[in-house]
Design an enzyme around this catalytic site. Structure first.
Site, PDB file in Angstrom:
ATOM      1  N   HIS A  82       0.842  -1.209   0.000  1.00 53.10           N
ATOM      2  CA  HIS A  82       0.000   0.000   0.000  1.00 53.10           C
ATOM      3  C   HIS A  82       0.875   1.256   0.000  1.00 53.10           C
ATOM      4  CE1 HIS A  82      -2.968   2.659   2.428  1.00 53.10           C
ATOM      5  NE2 HIS A  82      -3.405   2.623   1.181  1.00 53.10           N
ATOM      6  N   GLU A 137       0.277  -0.483  -4.768  1.00 53.37           N
ATOM      7  CA  GLU A 137      -0.758   0.533  -4.943  1.00 53.37           C
ATOM      8  C   GLU A 137      -0.094   1.858  -4.639  1.00 53.37           C
ATOM      9  OE1 GLU A 137      -3.839   3.356  -3.373  1.00 53.37           O
ATOM     10  OE2 GLU A 137      -2.034   2.610  -2.399  1.00 53.37           O
ATOM     11  N   ASP A 145      -0.872   6.482  -5.076  1.00 52.23           N
ATOM     12  CA  ASP A 145      -1.859   7.539  -5.322  1.00 52.23           C
ATOM     13  C   ASP A 145      -1.273   8.598  -6.252  1.00 52.23           C
ATOM     14  OD1 ASP A 145      -3.700   6.547  -3.162  1.00 52.23           O
ATOM     15  OD2 ASP A 145      -1.973   7.072  -1.923  1.00 52.23           O
ATOM     16  N   HIS A 170      -0.710  11.459  -1.510  1.00 54.87           N
ATOM     17  CA  HIS A 170      -1.981  11.057  -0.903  1.00 54.87           C
ATOM     18  C   HIS A 170      -2.783  12.255  -0.403  1.00 54.87           C
ATOM     19  CE1 HIS A 170      -4.731   9.617   2.234  1.00 54.87           C
ATOM     20  NE2 HIS A 170      -4.812   8.516   1.503  1.00 54.87           N
ATOM     21  N   GLU A 216      -3.961   4.504  -8.142  1.00 53.31           N
ATOM     22  CA  GLU A 216      -5.166   5.169  -7.613  1.00 53.31           C
ATOM     23  C   GLU A 216      -5.152   6.647  -7.978  1.00 53.31           C
ATOM     24  OE1 GLU A 216      -6.085   5.148  -3.343  1.00 53.31           O
ATOM     25  OE2 GLU A 216      -7.555   6.704  -3.833  1.00 53.31           O
TER      26      GLU A 216
HETATM   27  O1  G3P Z   1      -6.547   2.109  -3.198  1.00 51.72           O
HETATM   28  C1  G3P Z   1      -6.909   1.668  -1.954  1.00 51.72           C
HETATM   29  C2  G3P Z   1      -6.499   2.594  -0.833  1.00 51.72           C
HETATM   30  O2  G3P Z   1      -5.238   3.143  -1.084  1.00 51.72           O
HETATM   31  C3  G3P Z   1      -7.491   3.679  -0.617  1.00 51.72           C
HETATM   32  O3  G3P Z   1      -7.222   4.450   0.517  1.00 51.72           O
HETATM   33  O4  G3P Z   1      -6.627   6.607   1.498  1.00 51.72           O
HETATM   34  O5  G3P Z   1      -4.935   4.819   1.361  1.00 51.72           O
HETATM   35  O6  G3P Z   1      -5.645   5.993  -0.689  1.00 51.72           O
HETATM   36  P1  G3P Z   1      -6.052   5.511   0.668  1.00 51.72           P
HETATM   37 MG    MG Z   2      -4.529   4.828  -2.184  1.00 50.51          MG
END
Ligand code: G3P
Ligand code: MG
Length: 247
Positions: A10, A37, A39, A52, A112
């Site tokens: 993540h 993953e 952002d 993020h 994302e």
């Molecule tokens: O993509 C899943 C997850 O990353 C969503 O939450 O706030 O960590 O971007 P966040």
């Molecule tokens: Mg995310």
């Protein structure tokens, strides 16, 4: 339904490194992770970067909105010290740099799209989709990244800009009209918070023929539980605790 890796780091490297940085990807590699993953947000001058929060303060020093700050300013900031002084000097990462790094190291991506404001959703999605599509047009054999977003508008823009890129409909809580939304987006998967998932909902999503991805799973027992419910894949902050997908 999910021809992709099952366990993703993540925000690049989970909590083992500053989020959404190359240091995160490197931490992931150290633990055998070849799936991430991250952002993507736009700077004021429309550079897609890995970020993020819509504002400085937590992961970047100072204050101010990312959407109101140029890349030339943001690129000078220390994006590592907040996590640990050992990462002092780590810089923000552009989407282009992330694509370079991941392609070079064979890392699969869940990209994302994180618009800094609702008004930026379409533009953030267009620029992200264009960059990814351009990159993967050169590499026909590689597994395409999945583009996901909490913004339905952003995913519609991805669908229009680069329909060949797989889309993940990302929600905190699965809405009643999930199936219609997935159909409208021609999405490959539903992405959701594991905390609100039930075995019945998981079974329904799988029975409808979609991939099912969960965020953010940090306990091995929970990972086993949702996997038994039919969840295809998840991301984790604890790359040190949850063994990487053997691939
Ligand atoms: O993509 C899943 C997850 O990353 C969503 O939450 O706030 O960590 O971007 P966040
Ligand atoms: Mg995310």
């Amino acid at each position: 339904m999910w021809p992709y890796p099952k366990i993703l780091a993540h925000r690049g490297g989970g909590t083992l490194a500053p989020e959404n940085t190359l240091a995160g990807f490197r931490a992931g590699l150290q633990y055998g992770y070849r799936a991430v993953e991250f952002d993507v947000m736009l700077t004021r001058d429309e550079v897609p970067i890995l970020m993020h929060d819509p504002e400085r303060g937590r992961t970047l020093p100072g204050s101010g909105k990312i959407a109101e700050t140029d890349w030339a300013v943001l690129r000078e900031l220390d994006a590592g010290t907040w996590r640990d002084p050992v990462f002092a000097g780590e810089r923000l990462c552009t989407l282009e740099q992330a694509l370079d790094f991941c392609q070079e190291h064979g890392i699969w991506m869940n990209v994302e799209i994180k618009p800094a404001t609702p008004a930026a959703a379409r533009r953030t999605a267009e620029l992200t989709a264009q960059a990814v599509a351009r990159r993967f047009a050169r590499d026909a054999g590689a597994a395409l990244p999945v583009l996901s977003s909490f913004s339905f508008e952003a995913l519609l823009a991805v669908q229009e800009t680069a329909p060949q890129l797989p889309r993940g409909f990302l929600v905190e809580v699965i809405p009643d009209d999930w199936q219609a939304r997935l159909a409208q987006l021609q999405a490959v998967a539903l992405h959701t918070n594991h905390k609100h998932l039930t075995p019945a909902l998981a079974a329904a999503v799988k029975a409808a023929g979609y991939g099912l991805f969960c965020y953010t799973v940090n306990e091995t027992a929970r990972a086993a539980e949702i996997t038994a419910w039919g969840v295809d894949a998840f991301c984790t902050d604890r790359i040190d605790l949850i063994p990487a997908d053997p691939g």
